[in-house]
Design an enzyme around this catalytic site. Sequence first.
Site, PDB file in Angstrom:
ATOM      1  N   LYS A 138       0.841  -1.193   0.000  1.00 58.49           N
ATOM      2  CA  LYS A 138       0.000   0.000   0.000  1.00 58.49           C
ATOM      3  C   LYS A 138       0.879   1.247   0.000  1.00 58.49           C
ATOM      4  O   LYS A 138       1.990   1.235   0.542  1.00 58.49           O
ATOM      5  CB  LYS A 138      -0.867   0.035   1.266  1.00 58.49           C
ATOM      6  N   ARG A 175      -9.969 -11.750   2.632  1.00 60.95           N
ATOM      7  CA  ARG A 175     -10.893 -12.797   2.170  1.00 60.95           C
ATOM      8  C   ARG A 175     -10.225 -14.169   2.183  1.00 60.95           C
ATOM      9  O   ARG A 175     -10.905 -15.187   2.299  1.00 60.95           O
ATOM     10  CB  ARG A 175     -11.410 -12.438   0.779  1.00 60.95           C
TER      11      ARG A 175
END
Length: 460
Positions: free
Chosen positions: A240, A314
């Site tokens: 990020k 996820r």
Amino acid sequence: MTDFETLLQPDHGQPARMIEVVHPDAYPHWLAAKPASVRALVAAHKLTGKAGDHAILPGEGAADWSALLVCDEPVSSPWRIASRAAALPEGTYRLASGEVGAAGLGWCLAQHRFDRYRAAEPGGARVLLFDDAERIQETVRLAAATATVRDLVDTGASDLGPAELEAEAEALARAHGATLTVTRGDALASGYPMIHAVGQAAAVGREPRLIELEWGDPAHPRVAIVGKGVCFDSGGLDIKPSSGMRLMKKDMGGAAHALALAGLVMAAGLKVRLHLLIPAVENAIAGNAFRPGDVLRTRLGLTVENTNTDAEGRLILGDALAKAGEANPALILDFATLTGAARVALGPDLPATFSNDEALATELLAAGDAVADPLWRMPLWDGYDDMLKSDIADLVNAPDGGFAGAVTAALFLRRFVPEGTPWAHLDTFAWRPTAKPGRPKGGEAYGLRACWEVLKARYS
């Protein structure tokens, strides 16, 4: 943590300052009925009767005063008088109407402070006399659960890693006589390979783990609560930018919600067999970090082509959901700070809520409206399942293109839920970017009270 039990007391007619809560529409009539001294003070403060106006009103003696709040929120709002709980002098208060309702929650939470890293603010408690003594315990529990979420999310990642989440679950298990099972480090590789892959690059002492707590009579309906516990998310090798990493201490917000909800279930003695599952990891960068293009095995047996190491939540939830489903639960709820797409679509206040069961979805939305903890349903759109196709594996974790990011993430999770098992997934932000009365900037519980209302209604 704040001792919320001291902030709400049964009203036995004891001495207390009065708080008059006046609706803007009723304000002219209210003011006309007041003595000249009150009208003069209100005029001096240039109050017009709009929502949010407030003042200290004089009484007959110098020490005899009451408080005014002009408010257009209904009695069902927890935040109706929260602004006064934070601002009035310490002491004991009662509402002139005599009806506290849901406002006791906001009164408590307005006085809660996260003071781990700075000195507590001086000053004593502001006690509210409650007209409904039976409701005090429930309100105190909800305040404590909400504060738990806030405090865990606000804690820096240097002080809250997978081991500290395990310690929180261990304390909860001890408090309620539950059983705790933890699978850590390389022991995850065979049974929970996606949890292991995501967390394997973390430093010594911050190894990944699956934390499981079980409680209650095995004869009762089994309810699984799953929470994403990414204690810090660098993005992995798909790193990020610094702006995107700034708040990633909050990426364990799903785990915080799950811990708090499990605590409510056990404290109330709901007639369930509770199964709490928290996959706890740090998505770190090192030579052994999982890579884009890696094909990951899963507990369910599916293979996943990893197309983005920053879509790690996820992955760990997939293994945890598969484990939850093996025990044939009557219901699965999962909480996760999963996608930026949900925030773009709905902002911070509305958890994107997905469910494979119409009755459960209807109950959740109605409960959210009833307790002022709103949810917004999003579609498990079958037409987007094709976006999860991989050329080399059973599915990808993050489709190209960025379309419907929250939906495709939920569809990925659905692959790990047994068909026919009622399931709801809350993609929640767990963070309040702007302060409001009773709700400071920082970690926040969204959807917690709505889910609690559903469980309470089903299993009390």
